[in-house]
Design an enzyme around this catalytic site. Structure first.
Site, PDB file in Angstrom:
ATOM      1  N   TRP A  96       1.883   0.296 116.535  1.00 61.25           N
ATOM      2  CA  TRP A  96       0.483  -0.130 116.066  1.00 61.25           C
ATOM      3  C   TRP A  96      -0.546  -0.927 117.061  1.00 61.25           C
ATOM      4  O   TRP A  96      -1.586  -0.639 116.813  1.00 61.25           O
ATOM      5  CB  TRP A  96       0.810  -1.149 114.936  1.00 61.25           C
ATOM      6  CG  TRP A  96       1.170  -0.133 113.582  1.00 61.25           C
ATOM      7  CD1 TRP A  96       2.249  -0.313 112.814  1.00 61.25           C
ATOM      8  CD2 TRP A  96       0.504   1.036 113.131  1.00 61.25           C
ATOM      9  NE1 TRP A  96       2.727   0.693 111.998  1.00 61.25           N
ATOM     10  CE2 TRP A  96       1.579   1.525 112.201  1.00 61.25           C
ATOM     11  CE3 TRP A  96      -0.526   1.527 113.581  1.00 61.25           C
ATOM     12  CZ2 TRP A  96       1.273   2.786 111.492  1.00 61.25           C
ATOM     13  CZ3 TRP A  96      -0.928   3.035 112.763  1.00 61.25           C
ATOM     14  CH2 TRP A  96      -0.066   3.359 111.739  1.00 61.25           C
ATOM     15  N   ASP A 155      -3.142  -8.213 113.744  1.00 64.50           N
ATOM     16  CA  ASP A 155      -2.557  -7.333 112.803  1.00 64.50           C
ATOM     17  C   ASP A 155      -1.539  -7.869 112.145  1.00 64.50           C
ATOM     18  O   ASP A 155      -0.301  -8.036 112.679  1.00 64.50           O
ATOM     19  CB  ASP A 155      -2.509  -5.914 113.370  1.00 64.50           C
ATOM     20  CG  ASP A 155      -2.057  -4.958 112.533  1.00 64.50           C
ATOM     21  OD1 ASP A 155      -1.835  -5.179 111.426  1.00 64.50           O
ATOM     22  OD2 ASP A 155      -1.912  -3.711 112.791  1.00 64.50           O
ATOM     23  N   LYS A 163       1.480  -2.536 102.209  1.00 59.49           N
ATOM     24  CA  LYS A 163       2.655  -2.985 102.701  1.00 59.49           C
ATOM     25  C   LYS A 163       3.190  -4.016 101.955  1.00 59.49           C
ATOM     26  O   LYS A 163       4.395  -4.170 101.513  1.00 59.49           O
ATOM     27  CB  LYS A 163       2.788  -3.488 104.213  1.00 59.49           C
ATOM     28  CG  LYS A 163       2.206  -2.419 105.246  1.00 59.49           C
ATOM     29  CD  LYS A 163       3.154  -1.374 105.384  1.00 59.49           C
ATOM     30  CE  LYS A 163       2.359  -0.082 106.167  1.00 59.49           C
ATOM     31  NZ  LYS A 163       1.880  -0.171 107.466  1.00 59.49           N
TER      32      LYS A 163
HETATM   33  C1  LIG Z   1       0.823   0.507 108.181  1.00 56.97           C
HETATM   34  C2  LIG Z   1       0.221  -0.412 109.364  1.00 56.97           C
HETATM   35  C3  LIG Z   1      -0.882   0.270 110.034  1.00 56.97           C
HETATM   36  C4  LIG Z   1      -1.562   1.073 109.571  1.00 56.97           C
HETATM   37  O1  LIG Z   1      -2.001   1.432 108.196  1.00 56.97           O
HETATM   38  P1  LIG Z   1      -3.328   2.453 107.873  1.00 56.97           P
HETATM   39  O2  LIG Z   1      -3.679   1.929 106.444  1.00 56.97           O
HETATM   40  O3  LIG Z   1      -2.240   3.653 107.619  1.00 56.97           O
HETATM   41  O4  LIG Z   1      -4.220   2.462 108.760  1.00 56.97           O
HETATM   42  C5  LIG Z   1      -1.238  -0.827 110.961  1.00 56.97           C
HETATM   43  N1  LIG Z   1      -0.965  -1.772 111.388  1.00 56.97           N
HETATM   44  C6  LIG Z   1       0.444  -2.201 111.192  1.00 56.97           C
HETATM   45  C7  LIG Z   1       1.135  -3.387 111.297  1.00 56.97           C
HETATM   46  C8  LIG Z   1       1.027  -1.402 110.021  1.00 56.97           C
HETATM   47  O5  LIG Z   1       2.239  -1.595 109.351  1.00 56.97           O
END
Ligand SMILES: *Cc1c(COP(=O)(O)O)cnc(C)c1O
Length: 360
Positions: free
Chosen positions: A102, A172, A196
């Protein structure tokens, strides 16, 4: 129909009581005679819901008033572009830590808008450990330092908040958001996709310090401008009302469960159980440096890769769903977000024990 234990990384499991409440209220939300997905986002009731949800999050994470909380109807990875587009300002470069899929994606996207200085990369060790912060090549002239606190795919996590010196820290936090208390004051920007650990997919929450708002450049789309979204209290455009509502129910559930310290305790217990079993099994393997193991996403491989398909099929029959690892890593992955009860992890371990015994 019995509900299964869903170990998927996202969309992921939500607390059953939260889903039940949503079901009960679906046709008539708060006496409006309308569903939450039908009511106007400009109605008093809905605007009160946004305020209440913001305040719940502020309380859960102890977010000071100089931080704005924005609910975007956008994928999590929209922030990979939005952060440079809103925060580069008159600088020409940003610092990035490359710790897994990511953050790597975030770097690729940021390069479209700015120069990127990679302070440290774990690519050469297959994203299984992170170099000591003393060795990072941070540059104080960068606009910010970006990192991913929990790499969902690789199961690699940075448990200490890095010291960004005088520049703002952008994080993030998608797959570890609300899994433990966090000192928000250490950050300039924190963001998390909803699917998540918060709510259904299609929403991203951004927590941004006021002084980082208002520096968007000329090509930043209006929908992606933090200033516009903050000034309009997340109602500049039609928001993802259902996700905001589900986040609201989930935040209340978190409060009832004892808040983020209680979550942290429970999450650490679950992860410890699984890692200890894997490490002592002689059959399963997790490649990540124990100092950097995620407590949310636990990737593991089987002693014999040709058994992967039957492991997944038998697990599924045992009510243990979505254990397949990410395509870039292979093997298995068990995601243990807040809504996964300890009993789910115990059921997984019991299944893994039986499976290992039958195949050795
Ligand atoms: C799932 C995830 C993303 C991407 O999420 P989207 O909504 O599909 O863009 C980005 N960063 C992390 C840490 C993730 O777990």
């Amino acid at each position: 129909m019995a509900r299964v234990y869903n170990f998927g990384a996202g969309p992921a499991m939500l607390p059953e009581v939260v889903l039940q409440q949503a079901q009960e209220e679906l046709l008539d939300w708060q006496g409006s005679g309308m569903s939450i997905v039908e009511i106007s986002h400009r109605s008093k009731k809905f605007m009160a819901l946004v305020d209440e949800t913001t305040n719940l999050l502020r309380e859960l994470l102890a977010i000071p008033n100089q931080y704005k909380i924005i609910f975007l109807a956008a994928p999590c990875r929209s922030q990979f572009a939005m952060i440079p587009l809103n925060c580069i300002g008159n600088k020409t470069q940003a610092d990035y830590l490359d710790t897994g899929l990511w953050s790597h994606q975030a770097i690729k996207e940021a390069k479209r808008y700015t120069n990127v200085n990679i302070v440290s990369s774990s690519e050469n060790n297959g994203y299984t450990t992170i170099a000591k912060p003393e060795t990072w090549k941070c540059d104080p002239t960068s606009a910010y330092l970006y990192y991913c606190a929990n790499e969902t795919v690789n199961g690699l996590a940075l448990h200490e908040i890095p010291d960004a010196g005088t520049i703002p820290l952008a994080c993030d936090m998608t797959s570890c958001f609300l899994a433990q208390p966090v000192d928000i004051t250490r950050f300039g920007i924190v963001f998390a996709g909803a699917q998540k650990n918060i709510a259904p997919a299609g929403m991203t929450i951004v927590i941004v310090r006021e002084d980082l708002i208002g520096h968007a450049n000329a090509i930043t789309p209006t929908t992606d401008n933090y200033q516009v979204n903050a000034a309009e209290n997340s109602l500049y455009y039609t928001p993802n009302s259902f996700s905001i509502y589900m986040a609201n129910l989930n935040f209340k559930w978190l409060q009832r469960e004892g808040g983020l310290s209680a979550m942290q305790q429970c999450n650490q217990t679950k992860a410890k159980l699984l890692y200890e079993y894997i490490d002592n099994s002689g059959f399963y393997h997790n490649p990540v440096d124990p100092n950097y193991r995620s407590i949310m996403n636990v990737p593991f491989t089987l002693a014999d890769q040709s058994l992967d398909e039957s492991f997944l099929a038998e697990a599924s029959r045992a009510g243990l769903a979505e254990l397949k690892g990410h395509r870039t890593v292979g093997g298995m992955r068990a995601s243990l977000y807040n809504a996964m009860p300890k009993a789910g992890v115990e059921a997984l371990i019991t299944f893994m024990q039986k499976f290992a015994k039958a195949h050795t």
